[in-house]
Design a protein around this motif. Structure first.
Motif, mmCIF file in Angstrom:
data_model
loop_
_atom_site.group_PDB
_atom_site.id
_atom_site.type_symbol
_atom_site.label_atom_id
_atom_site.label_comp_id
_atom_site.label_asym_id
_atom_site.label_seq_id
_atom_site.Cartn_x
_atom_site.Cartn_y
_atom_site.Cartn_z
ATOM 1 N N LEU A 193 -22.868 0.400 -0.939
ATOM 2 C CA LEU A 193 -22.368 -0.579 -1.917
ATOM 3 C C LEU A 193 -22.940 -1.958 -1.613
ATOM 4 C CD1 LEU A 193 -18.841 -0.849 -3.435
ATOM 5 C CD2 LEU A 193 -19.950 -2.896 -2.547
ATOM 6 N N VAL A 209 -16.430 -12.060 -3.076
ATOM 7 C CA VAL A 209 -15.577 -11.083 -2.389
ATOM 8 C C VAL A 209 -15.934 -11.005 -0.902
ATOM 9 C CG1 VAL A 209 -14.793 -8.700 -2.328
ATOM 10 C CG2 VAL A 209 -15.355 -9.765 -4.523
ATOM 11 N N VAL A 216 -10.838 -12.904 5.963
ATOM 12 C CA VAL A 216 -9.680 -12.071 6.298
ATOM 13 C C VAL A 216 -9.914 -11.314 7.611
ATOM 14 C CG1 VAL A 216 -8.509 -9.930 5.583
ATOM 15 C CG2 VAL A 216 -8.860 -11.779 3.920
ATOM 16 N N LYS A 220 -8.138 -11.589 11.393
ATOM 17 C CA LYS A 220 -7.490 -10.431 12.006
ATOM 18 C C LYS A 220 -8.028 -10.201 13.429
ATOM 19 C CE LYS A 220 -5.040 -6.568 11.662
ATOM 20 N NZ LYS A 220 -3.610 -6.529 11.317
ATOM 21 N N PHE A 450 -18.701 -5.872 4.771
ATOM 22 C CA PHE A 450 -17.996 -4.920 3.901
ATOM 23 C C PHE A 450 -17.766 -3.572 4.576
ATOM 24 C CE2 PHE A 450 -17.631 -2.043 0.145
ATOM 25 C CZ PHE A 450 -16.420 -2.534 -0.292
ATOM 26 N N TRP A 453 -14.833 -3.954 6.999
ATOM 27 C CA TRP A 453 -13.581 -4.153 6.278
ATOM 28 C C TRP A 453 -13.124 -2.844 5.611
ATOM 29 C CZ3 TRP A 453 -12.208 -3.702 1.106
ATOM 30 C CH2 TRP A 453 -10.946 -4.199 0.760
ATOM 31 N N LEU A 454 -14.051 -2.153 4.972
ATOM 32 C CA LEU A 454 -13.651 -0.928 4.259
ATOM 33 C C LEU A 454 -13.232 0.167 5.240
ATOM 34 C CD1 LEU A 454 -13.506 -0.164 1.185
ATOM 35 C CD2 LEU A 454 -15.545 1.207 1.570
ATOM 36 N N LYS A 457 -9.741 -0.659 6.366
ATOM 37 C CA LYS A 457 -8.804 -0.231 5.312
ATOM 38 C C LYS A 457 -8.556 1.278 5.418
ATOM 39 C CE LYS A 457 -7.480 -3.457 2.355
ATOM 40 N NZ LYS A 457 -6.063 -3.654 2.025
ATOM 41 N N ASN B 136 -8.437 -18.532 -4.274
ATOM 42 C CA ASN B 136 -7.017 -18.218 -4.137
ATOM 43 C C ASN B 136 -6.563 -17.162 -5.135
ATOM 44 O OD1 ASN B 136 -6.605 -19.746 -1.948
ATOM 45 N ND2 ASN B 136 -5.906 -21.567 -3.079
ATOM 46 N N LEU B 138 -8.359 -14.677 -6.249
ATOM 47 C CA LEU B 138 -8.802 -13.365 -5.746
ATOM 48 C C LEU B 138 -7.933 -12.899 -4.580
ATOM 49 C CD1 LEU B 138 -12.726 -13.278 -5.766
ATOM 50 C CD2 LEU B 138 -11.131 -12.230 -7.364
ATOM 51 N N LEU B 139 -7.635 -13.827 -3.683
ATOM 52 C CA LEU B 139 -6.825 -13.445 -2.521
ATOM 53 C C LEU B 139 -5.416 -13.030 -2.953
ATOM 54 C CD1 LEU B 139 -7.947 -16.126 0.115
ATOM 55 C CD2 LEU B 139 -8.340 -13.656 0.219
ATOM 56 N N ASN B 143 -4.947 -7.000 -2.605
ATOM 57 C CA ASN B 143 -4.382 -6.790 -1.276
ATOM 58 C C ASN B 143 -5.521 -6.521 -0.300
ATOM 59 O OD1 ASN B 143 -2.956 -6.082 0.994
ATOM 60 N ND2 ASN B 143 -2.609 -3.968 0.291
ATOM 61 N N TRP B 144 -6.106 -7.609 0.188
ATOM 62 C CA TRP B 144 -7.278 -7.450 1.046
ATOM 63 C C TRP B 144 -6.947 -7.585 2.533
ATOM 64 C CZ3 TRP B 144 -11.001 -10.641 -2.581
ATOM 65 C CH2 TRP B 144 -11.471 -9.786 -3.575
ATOM 66 N N GLU B 145 -5.669 -7.777 2.844
ATOM 67 C CA GLU B 145 -5.300 -7.883 4.251
ATOM 68 C C GLU B 145 -5.503 -6.530 4.947
ATOM 69 O OE1 GLU B 145 -4.419 -10.664 5.903
ATOM 70 O OE2 GLU B 145 -4.802 -11.751 4.033
ATOM 71 N N LEU B 146 -5.728 -6.602 6.243
ATOM 72 C CA LEU B 146 -5.933 -5.378 7.019
ATOM 73 C C LEU B 146 -4.640 -5.001 7.724
ATOM 74 C CD1 LEU B 146 -9.376 -6.482 8.411
ATOM 75 C CD2 LEU B 146 -8.978 -4.655 6.755
ATOM 76 N N SER B 147 -4.348 -3.730 7.745
ATOM 77 C CA SER B 147 -3.077 -3.346 8.356
ATOM 78 C C SER B 147 -3.269 -2.248 9.390
ATOM 79 C CB SER B 147 -2.086 -2.906 7.284
ATOM 80 O OG SER B 147 -2.399 -1.600 6.851
ATOM 81 N N GLU B 151 -5.366 3.785 4.637
ATOM 82 C CA GLU B 151 -5.189 3.974 3.200
ATOM 83 C C GLU B 151 -5.871 5.268 2.783
ATOM 84 O OE1 GLU B 151 -6.435 0.539 0.989
ATOM 85 O OE2 GLU B 151 -4.830 -0.696 1.841
ATOM 86 N N ILE B 156 -9.521 3.572 -1.199
ATOM 87 C CA ILE B 156 -10.852 3.103 -0.799
ATOM 88 C C ILE B 156 -11.772 3.002 -2.021
ATOM 89 C CG2 ILE B 156 -12.906 3.759 0.553
ATOM 90 C CD1 ILE B 156 -10.430 2.578 2.123
ATOM 91 N N SER B 159 -10.863 -0.008 -3.939
ATOM 92 C CA SER B 159 -11.430 -1.213 -3.312
ATOM 93 C C SER B 159 -12.911 -1.373 -3.642
ATOM 94 C CB SER B 159 -11.267 -1.158 -1.793
ATOM 95 O OG SER B 159 -9.942 -1.426 -1.424
ATOM 96 N N CYS B 160 -13.621 -0.258 -3.677
ATOM 97 C CA CYS B 160 -15.050 -0.337 -4.043
ATOM 98 C C CYS B 160 -15.200 -0.870 -5.465
ATOM 99 C CB CYS B 160 -15.706 1.042 -3.934
ATOM 100 S SG CYS B 160 -15.925 1.590 -2.231
ATOM 101 N N ALA B 162 -13.076 -2.707 -7.170
ATOM 102 C CA ALA B 162 -12.664 -4.115 -7.245
ATOM 103 C C ALA B 162 -13.749 -5.025 -6.683
ATOM 104 C CB ALA B 162 -11.361 -4.313 -6.477
ATOM 105 N N THR B 163 -14.351 -4.600 -5.594
ATOM 106 C CA THR B 163 -15.404 -5.409 -4.968
ATOM 107 C C THR B 163 -16.553 -5.640 -5.945
ATOM 108 O OG1 THR B 163 -14.792 -4.544 -2.810
ATOM 109 C CG2 THR B 163 -16.995 -5.487 -3.003
#
Lengths: 582, 582
Positions: A193, A209, A216, A220, A450, A453-454, A457, B136, B138-139, B143-147, B151, B156, B159-160, B162-163
């Motif tokens: 991508l 993006v 972000v 982290k 990217f 990040w992906l 995720k 702001n 976009l953010l 939901n681009w935060e990492l957890s 997911e 995924i 997200s592709c 959206a990117t």
């Protein structure tokens, strides 16, 4: 014609797999075809026949052309091969050519099919890690020269196949040669991508993006290091060597901001400190930045390869007595060869006492911060001024992905900015704090964020943790397996702290030699011979090197999530098999 | 379920295209479906419905799930969408997971389908260049935060999508914002292959083909520069700024080899020379290398932005009188803003006279060497000691691809090598001259060669030439169109030498102002407003900046092979349309 070489074999034999083990592509293919009724069944069959097609004399050569207008599958099929004849098409027929859409999609799909086949093959233990040829052989047997005239898309596809045929399969479960191994599927998708988006990190304007995802992700990573609320700065740079160079540059600028305009002639003679086992990029950086390699003072390490803090302090005091100004200590978290973690807390205390910038080169070991079980090895990292951390190593992010994290906000910008007004216009209509390009040494900067990040995720932090913990478990398994095994000698004692396991293997002919000097001389030649044979057989790859007065030894490292206990067993058997006559 | 968001609209309406122009994806889809009877017909239909799906409120959101086990196409189909449910799968289900082959191929194919759709859309003039949102926004809306938790693969894929939705379409025929624009299909295919091969350039051992292709390509580029038999050295580096930094580093080392060990304190005060219009990376490099920006002496340019040789000589003499040692002249072949070519022959004479390293920064203009019609602009380049040449700019190679070419063989190696014995073992079984990593500043180095090499194969030198000549023709067309048009003023007179056309547009409200100062003040604000509107409408993008005492002007550049005369016309109309009220 659309399908050739890799594609054209095997379809008629797809049913005839009685003699193959169920793990072969062909058997798998049959099972898949039975299970899936849609087009994908036959498509996957075709894909998997690639492995079978590898054996002919010249697997990448052009096949006689099928009739125009038909795909070359040997049976009626509904695979995606259409009647587009690549042998009559050129790149100028693809987009942006008028009506280039279909041709483009078919061409790219053809390439993707080649890649998918390569990927499946890469994870298959029955395939070679490398189909090794000497440089001159490859140059002579391939027409790789560039000419004035264009080639057809057919020729381009042939070149793609040839390139992969001779490539090293870095995803292969038995490829252990470098700190970066393995191929993550989500990371790969993200990299595809990224290529498609084809943009540059310097401004929000052209990478909205990606710039935000970098923001972000860096935050982290700083949180994980332990900096309050993830505050600080950072950048993704083209590799750990450049990240380390950034750190040295920042340390110098922090102490002597005038160096930016006036150069080193405005600055007293500096001294940097790093362990004798640290990465060569510290010296490379010092050479480039005009500090000079002589100003990099190498601190002694203990038997395990960890920097000795008392020696660090002694050398700092000594340097000051000589009139040098100590400005930079680079502690290593995960040395390249031994995988050693320097004692960061003790080093931080010394850096604090003498007011020296503390950098942690965690290119290799930084990823252990993701593991609750192993992160104690980096205790004290939160006291560093900067940290190098390469997710492309232990986290298996596709190459390249290296971060430099910096505790002080704004310093990178003041150190590196040049205010190019053609790029960083101050009267843009959005928040300019996201135009981060001026803090970089680079102007254009590749999008390396990217894929990380992906993957993050997709795995979550716990997914990375599990992956890392497993690699460490495998290395412990290897250590336990060989530490008392006949013919093996460990380069250092004790359980490895990272996945590095350093050992000598003494083949029967060397093992019992009495002349110590002769034994070392012979042993020195063992690893290169075994390695060369590994490559010629293509069964596995592992690195070796001498270090100090120690003759060539193997440095096994595990960062490949595809590796299993069985692969470790295989490596040991292979080393022994390949050196029986030595 | 496999198909969502982008995928789920449009299929039922595929026949209902009577109100659309034939150039829309839907009409095209119908034609394609009629023409192709295989699976690709419906597949392409599905692909092209992406463009249609872009209009709903939230095109990347998750759709209600289809029944497990079916693809979500609304009619019976034989598209490659299988009954794999990504909403129940995680990255851990992909390879190297046991039986991960099919899931992996289906997942990667899904990503590729998203990419193919994006590619086709990018070349479609009816789509936006950018769907602009403020950082702001976009953010907050993503939901681009990492957890900690993973997911699903479904997430995924979302997200592709959206990117790409918020990405800038750098392939769009009306994207003129940077020196690097366009997307070459063969280059893209090559970059996908590069990601899949996922290796490192440092040794032949891990990148046999790529190392050889770099060797072949660098030699070809040196031949084109005019160095005898293509002799010399070089490297692909992460961008023009780093290439320029390498050149400065080599020049310093050539004159004072002791600088590597002893640093700048062993060296007299140096002076580097470059034009006041040169790229900011020259100063950035001087700051990093410890030379200092004050030691970069900016030489005056003429009205067209070309370095004035007499001023260069004057400043060299002056520097010597002050006790400085002139060591480096960087001439620019294609300046960033004006596209000016410094007079290389005159500069070469001066460098020869004073024994100074001559570097040519041809990051932007170097590619004109591929054109028989335009290469005279670089006459004298063969006398340079080093040349920066970025194929990722005018030759549309995907980012990044920058070469530094060096006339003297072996110098890079002696300047940068550190003999890391874990990587560059001297007892390997192949010709070690192909282990080129030690001449780099980087340790790991991304494979940037394959995309250039494969494009060169596909186009031939004459293909690159045609592409470059066309871009220059378009810029001449633009110049001729606006030079006498009402409301336009050229920043400099005469036909552009490169594709840079620099101009002010004076909207009606500014055009007739009598107060000169007020007019300049108002004019300064025009370009930023027009640019902001372009981005908000998403119709086109072009850069602007002030330069010296000149208020903000547009810098139009053309490197996108997709651009046509019609797109130039569109740009002019759009500038005028967007500024009627100014």
């Amino acid at each position: 014609m659309a399908a050739q070489g890799f594609w054209s074999l095997g379809a008629e034999n797809a049913g005839d797999n009685s003699t193959q083990s169920p793990s072969t592509p062909r058997a798998w293919c049959q099972a898949a075809a039975q299970k899936f009724t849609g087009g994908i069944g036959s498509k996957i069959c075709a894909l998997l026949n690639v492995g079978e097609a590898e054996k002919p004399a010249d697997p990448v050569a052009k096949k006689p052309e099928a009739e125009a207008g038909t795909c070359s599958c040997s049976k009626p099929c509904n695979c995606s091969k259409t009647n587009i004849g690549f042998s009559e098409l050129y790149s100028t027929d693809l987009l942006p050519a008028t009506n280039g859409d279909l041709k483009t999609m078919t061409f790219l799909q053809e390439v993707v099919d080649i890649l998918l086949a390569y990927i499946v093959e890469s994870f298959d233990r029955s395939t070679k890690v490398i189909d090794f040829h000497y440089p001159n052989e490859l140059l002579q047997s391939n027409n790789w020269e560039l000419s004035d005239e264009p080639e057809t898309l057919d020729d381009i596809l042939i070149s793609c196949r040839a390139t992969l045929k001779y490539a090293i399969k870095t995803a292969h479960p038995r490829y252990f040669n470098q700190l970066s191994t393995g191929l993550d599927m989500v990371g790969l998708a993200a990299d595809w991508l990224t290529s498609t988006a084809n943009t540059n990190m310097f401004t929000y304007e052209v990478a909205p993006v990606f710039v935000l995802l970098e923001y972000v992700t860096l935050k982290k990573m700083r949180e994980i290091i332990g900096w309050q609320e993830g505050r600080g700065d950072g950048i993704f740079s083209p590799g750990g060597a450049i990240s380390n160079m950034y750190a040295m540059l920042l340390a110098r600028f922090k102490m002597f901001p005038e160096v930016k305009e006036k150069g080193m002639s405005s600055v007293p003679r500096l001294a940097a400190f790093t362990s004798e086992h640290s990465h060569f990029s510290i010296k490379k950086g010092a050479a480039a930045l005009g500090i000079g390699t002589d100003s990099v003072i190498c601190i002694k390490v203990d038997e395990r390869g960890k920097m000795i803090p008392s020696d660090l302090e002694r050398r700092i005091v000594e340097a000051k007595q000589k009139g040098l100004v100590p400005f930079f200590v680079s502690a290593t978290a995960g040395t390249t060869v031994y995988g050693a973690f320097d004692p960061l807390i003790a080093i931080a205390d010394i850096c604090k006492k003498y007011e020296i910038w503390m950098h942690v080169d965690g290119a290799w070991g930084g990823s252990l911060l993701m593991s609750r079980k192993h992160r104690w090895k980096l205790n004290g990292v939160e006291r560093a001024n900067s940290v190098t951390w390469n997710p492309h190593k232990m986290m298996s992010v596709p190459l390249q992905c290296s971060a430099l994290l910096v505790r002080e906000e704004g310093l990178m910008q003041s150190c590196n900015q040049m205010h190019a007004c053609y790029l960083f216009q101050q009267d843009k209509h959005y928040d300019l704090s996201y135009d981060t390009g001026d803090k970089a040494l680079q102007c254009g900067r590749h999008v390396d964020i990217f894929k990380l990040w992906l993957m993050w995720k997709a795995k979550g932090t716990i997914g990375f943790e599990a992956q890392i913990d497993k690699c460490l478990e495998l290395s412990e398994y290897l250590y336990n397996k060989i530490k008392d095994r006949e013919g093996y000698e460990m380069v250092f004692n004790g359980k490895p702290q990272h996945t590095n396991v350093c050992f000598w293997y003494l083949p029967p002919g060397v093992r019992y030699l009495e002349d110590k000097e002769e034994k070392q001389k012979r042993l020195h030649k063992v690893a290169p011979v075994i390695k060369a044979r590994m490559m010629e057989y293509g069964t596995t790859m592992v690195s070796y090197q001498p270090q100090g007065d120690k003759v060539n030894f193997f440095r096994m490292v595990i960062s490949n999530p595809a590796a299993t206990f069985e692969d470790i067993d295989f490596l040991i058997e292979e080393i022994e098999r390949l050196s029986q006559d030595l």
